[in-house]
Design an enzyme around this catalytic site. Sequence first.
Site, PDB file in Angstrom:
ATOM      1  N   ARG A 288      14.260  -3.009   8.790  1.00  0.00           N
ATOM      2  CA  ARG A 288      13.401  -2.146   9.612  1.00  0.00           C
ATOM      3  C   ARG A 288      13.266  -2.755  10.998  1.00  0.00           C
ATOM      4  O   ARG A 288      13.059  -3.957  11.137  1.00  0.00           O
ATOM      5  CB  ARG A 288      12.015  -2.024   8.955  1.00  0.00           C
ATOM      6  CG  ARG A 288      11.682  -0.622   8.538  1.00  0.00           C
ATOM      7  CD  ARG A 288      10.381  -0.580   7.795  1.00  0.00           C
ATOM      8  NE  ARG A 288       9.222  -0.715   8.668  1.00  0.00           N
ATOM      9  CZ  ARG A 288       7.997  -0.387   8.299  1.00  0.00           C
ATOM     10  NH1 ARG A 288       7.777   0.093   7.098  1.00  0.00           N
ATOM     11  NH2 ARG A 288       6.983  -0.537   9.116  1.00  0.00           N
TER      12      ARG A 288
ATOM     13  N   LYS B 183       0.820  -1.222   0.000  1.00  0.00           N
ATOM     14  CA  LYS B 183       0.000   0.000   0.000  1.00  0.00           C
ATOM     15  C   LYS B 183       0.852   1.269   0.000  1.00  0.00           C
ATOM     16  O   LYS B 183       0.436   2.273  -0.565  1.00  0.00           O
ATOM     17  CB  LYS B 183      -1.022  -0.005   1.137  1.00  0.00           C
ATOM     18  CG  LYS B 183      -0.454   0.077   2.516  1.00  0.00           C
ATOM     19  CD  LYS B 183      -1.553  -0.117   3.545  1.00  0.00           C
ATOM     20  CE  LYS B 183      -0.995  -0.352   4.919  1.00  0.00           C
ATOM     21  NZ  LYS B 183      -0.153   0.713   5.465  1.00  0.00           N
TER      22      LYS B 183
ATOM     23  N   ARG C 169       1.691  -7.271  14.375  1.00  0.00           N
ATOM     24  CA  ARG C 169       1.076  -6.230  13.540  1.00  0.00           C
ATOM     25  C   ARG C 169      -0.023  -6.811  12.658  1.00  0.00           C
ATOM     26  O   ARG C 169      -1.056  -6.182  12.438  1.00  0.00           O
ATOM     27  CB  ARG C 169       2.146  -5.531  12.701  1.00  0.00           C
ATOM     28  CG  ARG C 169       2.873  -4.454  13.507  1.00  0.00           C
ATOM     29  CD  ARG C 169       4.306  -4.260  13.052  1.00  0.00           C
ATOM     30  NE  ARG C 169       4.415  -3.777  11.699  1.00  0.00           N
ATOM     31  CZ  ARG C 169       5.384  -4.138  10.872  1.00  0.00           C
ATOM     32  NH1 ARG C 169       6.301  -5.009  11.241  1.00  0.00           N
ATOM     33  NH2 ARG C 169       5.447  -3.631   9.669  1.00  0.00           N
TER      34      ARG C 169
ATOM     35  N   ARG D  11      -6.837   3.332  11.665  1.00  0.00           N
ATOM     36  CA  ARG D  11      -6.426   1.940  11.833  1.00  0.00           C
ATOM     37  C   ARG D  11      -7.360   1.180  12.775  1.00  0.00           C
ATOM     38  O   ARG D  11      -7.158  -0.003  12.999  1.00  0.00           O
ATOM     39  CB  ARG D  11      -5.030   1.934  12.444  1.00  0.00           C
ATOM     40  CG  ARG D  11      -4.012   1.092  11.707  1.00  0.00           C
ATOM     41  CD  ARG D  11      -2.688   1.353  12.382  1.00  0.00           C
ATOM     42  NE  ARG D  11      -1.601   0.538  11.944  1.00  0.00           N
ATOM     43  CZ  ARG D  11      -0.726   0.871  11.001  1.00  0.00           C
ATOM     44  NH1 ARG D  11      -0.867   1.976  10.335  1.00  0.00           N
ATOM     45  NH2 ARG D  11       0.288   0.076  10.727  1.00  0.00           N
TER      46      ARG D  11
HETATM   47  P1  AMP Z   1       3.058   1.470   9.103  1.00  0.00           P
HETATM   48  O1  AMP Z   1       4.241   2.027   8.408  1.00  0.00           O
HETATM   49  O2  AMP Z   1       1.744   2.042   8.619  1.00  0.00           O
HETATM   50  O3  AMP Z   1       3.045  -0.035   9.114  1.00  0.00           O
HETATM   51  O4  AMP Z   1       3.158   1.935  10.631  1.00  0.00           O
HETATM   52  C1  AMP Z   1       4.274   1.581  11.437  1.00  0.00           C
HETATM   53  C2  AMP Z   1       3.904   1.675  12.893  1.00  0.00           C
HETATM   54  O5  AMP Z   1       3.532   3.022  13.223  1.00  0.00           O
HETATM   55  C3  AMP Z   1       2.734   0.828  13.350  1.00  0.00           C
HETATM   56  O6  AMP Z   1       3.095  -0.514  13.625  1.00  0.00           O
HETATM   57  C4  AMP Z   1       2.290   1.573  14.605  1.00  0.00           C
HETATM   58  O7  AMP Z   1       3.176   1.323  15.698  1.00  0.00           O
HETATM   59  C5  AMP Z   1       2.491   3.026  14.196  1.00  0.00           C
HETATM   60  N1  AMP Z   1       1.280   3.561  13.537  1.00  0.00           N
HETATM   61  C6  AMP Z   1       1.152   3.935  12.231  1.00  0.00           C
HETATM   62  N2  AMP Z   1      -0.081   4.381  11.978  1.00  0.00           N
HETATM   63  C7  AMP Z   1      -0.768   4.307  13.144  1.00  0.00           C
HETATM   64  C8  AMP Z   1      -2.107   4.614  13.526  1.00  0.00           C
HETATM   65  N3  AMP Z   1      -2.998   5.067  12.632  1.00  0.00           N
HETATM   66  N4  AMP Z   1      -2.451   4.412  14.820  1.00  0.00           N
HETATM   67  C9  AMP Z   1      -1.561   3.967  15.728  1.00  0.00           C
HETATM   68  N5  AMP Z   1      -0.300   3.626  15.430  1.00  0.00           N
HETATM   69  C10 AMP Z   1       0.118   3.791  14.156  1.00  0.00           C
END
Ligand code: AMP
Length: 198
Positions: free
Chosen positions: A137, A17, A148, A92
Amino acid sequence: MTASARLLIVGPQGSGKGTQGVRIAESCGIPVVSTGDIFRANIKEGTPLGQQVTAVLDKGDLVPDELTSEIVRDRLSQDDAADGFLLDGYPRNSAQVAHLDAFLAGRGESLDAVILLDVSRDESIQRLKLRAAEQGRSDDTDEAIAHRLDIYEHETAPILEVYGPRGIVDRIDGIGSLDEITERIFAALAARGLRLAA
Ligand code: AMP
């Protein structure tokens, strides 16, 4: 044809995405608002926000809803998001959907389309392991990946039950080449009359 696009891209981690979001946003001339990117940038720069969320991200947990929603509201209030945006990684869970709905309603706006990138859990795990090997990462450990994906299945996927009845969800098969998937998304958005660059 509408003159703007307010989009959300949803999918499990590893669904692609992030990559597709950038492509769509560029074609529509709108900014990508990725909460994960905002958090990672703050961690890298060592800001107070970064220090606050480092441990949360490493574990694969969610940053508190109110804090996350406040960051998104600030970002969407910037000039470049006035006529459209593509949200990646937010909302989310259902609490964040409510926060976003209230914020957009206050501006007389709503989402035009929710793009769901459909990829199985097994496929996501394989792709995330590959990314872990390539990019290192810190939240791509086996444990954090599984955690996750659990959060995605239990908290994030259910937001589609809110958006589905609004008639704005486009389910896109996330298996295929990058270009094939981009084409599928463009076709779905064009069918909604959303403006894309030629
Ligand atoms: P992502 O790159 O979208 O997978 O986000 C990486 C991490 O950032 C996630 O595993 C959460 O710890 C945090 N995170 C990102 N977006 C959110 C959100 N909308 N609400 C809470 N935590 C978030």
